[in-house]
Design an enzyme around this catalytic site. Sequence first.
Site, PDB file in Angstrom:
ATOM      1  N   GLU A  79      96.658  80.269  80.637  1.00 36.92           N
ATOM      2  CA  GLU A  79      97.142  78.892  80.611  1.00 36.92           C
ATOM      3  C   GLU A  79      97.388  78.438  82.051  1.00 36.92           C
ATOM      4  O   GLU A  79      98.018  79.167  82.829  1.00 36.92           O
ATOM      5  CB  GLU A  79      98.448  78.775  79.821  1.00 36.92           C
ATOM      6  N   ARG A 131     100.291  96.216  75.769  1.00 35.02           N
ATOM      7  CA  ARG A 131     100.550  95.494  77.007  1.00 35.02           C
ATOM      8  C   ARG A 131     100.920  96.481  78.110  1.00 35.02           C
ATOM      9  O   ARG A 131     101.553  97.503  77.874  1.00 35.02           O
ATOM     10  CB  ARG A 131     101.700  94.498  76.786  1.00 35.02           C
ATOM     11  N   LYS A 161     106.158  83.762  84.072  1.00 31.88           N
ATOM     12  CA  LYS A 161     105.847  82.638  84.953  1.00 31.88           C
ATOM     13  C   LYS A 161     107.098  81.821  85.260  1.00 31.88           C
ATOM     14  O   LYS A 161     107.272  81.318  86.369  1.00 31.88           O
ATOM     15  CB  LYS A 161     104.800  81.736  84.299  1.00 31.88           C
TER      16      LYS A 161
END
Length: 808
Positions: free
Chosen positions: A49, A275, A285
């Site tokens: 994104e 992950r 972020k």
Amino acid sequence: MTVPDSSLPTALPTAPTPAQVAPNFITEIIERDLQSGKYVGVVTRFPPEPNGYLHLGHTFASFLDFQTAVQYGGRYHLRLDDTNPEGESQEFAEGIMADLRWLGWDWGEKLFYASDNFERYYQYAEQLIRQGDAYVDSVSGHEMARLRGDAHTPGTPSGYRERGAGENLDLFRRMRAGEFADGAHVLRGKIDLGSANMKLRDPVLYRIKRAWHYRAGDAWCIYPMYDFQHPLQDAIEGITHSMCSLEFVDNRAIYDWLMERLSFAPRPHQYEFGRRSLEYTIVSKRKLRQLVEGGHVTGWDDPRMPTLRAQQRLGVTPDAVRAFAAQIGVSRTNRTVDIAVYENAVRDDLNHRAPRVMAVLDPVRVTLDNLDGARTLQLAYWPHDVIEASSDGLVALPGGERVAPDQAVRDVPLTRELFIEREDFSADPPKGYKRLTPGGTARLRGAGIIRADSFGTDDSGNVTHIHATLLGEGAKAGGVIHWVSAERAIPAEFRLYDRLFRVANPEGHDEPTQNPDDILPDFDPEQPGPESGPLDTGFLRYLNPGSLRVMRGYVEASVASDPQDTRYQFERQGYFWRDPVDSRADAPVFGRIITLKDAWAQTQKAESSKPKAEGRKPKAEAVVAGGVQPALTPQQEAGVTRLMGLGAAEGDARTIARDETLLAFLADAALGDTFAQVTSWTVNDLATPLRAGEVKVRAADLAPLADLLTAGKVTTRVARDALARAAASGEAPAALIEREGLSAGLDDAELERIVAGVLEKNPSEVEAYRGGKTALLGFFTGQVMRATQGKAEPGRVAGVLKDGLAAK
């Protein structure tokens, strides 16, 4: 609805590129799919994104997405998943593309923006409404959450669930037209309110959000949710294998439901991999933005940041990053990667890339009283081990030209006035000191042996000037020191970067991971999203105050004519290069890319369950971040003996003996079998906060925690989490565990029930295990540990799992 043929793989390469992704469960699936003819070729995508810059956490995912396609002669896409207008920008989109190109990926014309398909998503939504598979709900967000139920209670239908298709279409079109306020209505999938998978309890597919989109402007006031948009975009692009991290395993049910209801053929399939987190970093972020906006770093490209653009400015090469990604490995379980894996990949890359030169960072002047005139020395750029390892017998000059080893030299002037490192001279040397001392000798790298005859100091006792004599080669010297000519060296600024955080997990244990578009899966249209909610500043207290030291010294003159992007090994100092932002020809700034050795591993003992970073016995002098640790005094050596006699490991005992703060903390520690574990926690988990005065728990309270760990009543993760929380609050950790029910003491019947549930939910994996894929035991273990919230003891889990998998 069928995807047009144009979206299927075309013009696939005839021969796949040699594999760099190690064999794993995803490659097994791909090979099976290709052999069976399920797909004519592999198509993958990397879908970031554009609401921030890429960071090291993206490296593994992008490598897996792109390199897997390359390995099987397929095609990979770059997709900007830009369906959440808040925080997204063209700046971030372009930054992502630039960073990926730096890594070496070339997607050609296969660049996609999710926002280009807003109209198609909308049409698919209307199709679901007409089919009776979606409805407009008008309850508040809080009411919607209440009606969903919980893990023990099925959901309750909203009063609007049975609206007819005509009414739903009318309301949805009016939502698009902007007739309603944000949060007034949402579009929900009509799936299964009684499902054990909470994701299937009529998830939100669209919400009203009046926000400016960086590409679409204000053309839309409704935006699709990630769980709706992402699978549709995969199908539109003709993706075959959609790889995502493990937290989306429950979301796969929505993915499959959409593929079925909208009749995509051939359709993509989602596969989840574990992950990979990295120690001593954060990858949120939002928190990275807090570091920038709060002035804790100088920007997104601050070399201490984990962003890829920061690593570029630091001087790390894309080869090192790709090598790191290839080493991590693919599995079905989440794992935290030791940051030393990344740092060693950087060192290995630089070792054969960086010529050796000399720089003095903290200079003190030396006058060679018997040197009448300057001499020009020719010193080699490369040590013998690098030359011997060269496959073609050649080595590189700073400009990149490859030459014979005897030509890989540079001129270095030896003049009467020199600079050496301040720490390389001691007026009152400790035992074992092997550098320059009054009346003592040391070898100048490549120049000969000198003897310190006298020295001067300032009013504070700091050495300001040393007078020395250059001796003949027949003299003896205990150590070798580097130097530069005071008359011809280039003044420079040196920036010594270290880890930004002083603890391995600054974000806390098991912090929930946000969706890629920073929208929570259970979206509440009346509540602010995570980007506008209360800020979490707890991680800031773990910032390392020594993450940047600025020094002013000198570098040898030979670097003046080298290309600006030359990476160097400054002998005994580390790997450096010119900062590409702040460095100027008349005022060079050299940033340290990485130290020569893992200084952290030499000062912190690894967990007892892990291999030691250094297998050697402690020496009288141990190199640490920021300098040389002085030898232990006789009193401290006696303290080491006493601590070891009580059970402490030797490395822990030496660290504690030289630190009054740690000794004071352990004053009331219980003696006995738990002492070794308590000292280990003191050194490895509590030392830094103890020195900062931030530990409220007493050492006496740690023995019961150690007993719980030894008895297998808590896992290591639970114990360390309780320890960290107790240190901050002062509550005894064993009491905290009892109060919150964190004990791993699950009875056998409960553990067997959980194991049976996991096996029942994963029939294909069970069949594969029984067919010989015994490596899947790790997958099942991870699922069980997740279901027990980490309370189960792994050894018991393995035993019960093996029994369950053996039964047919």
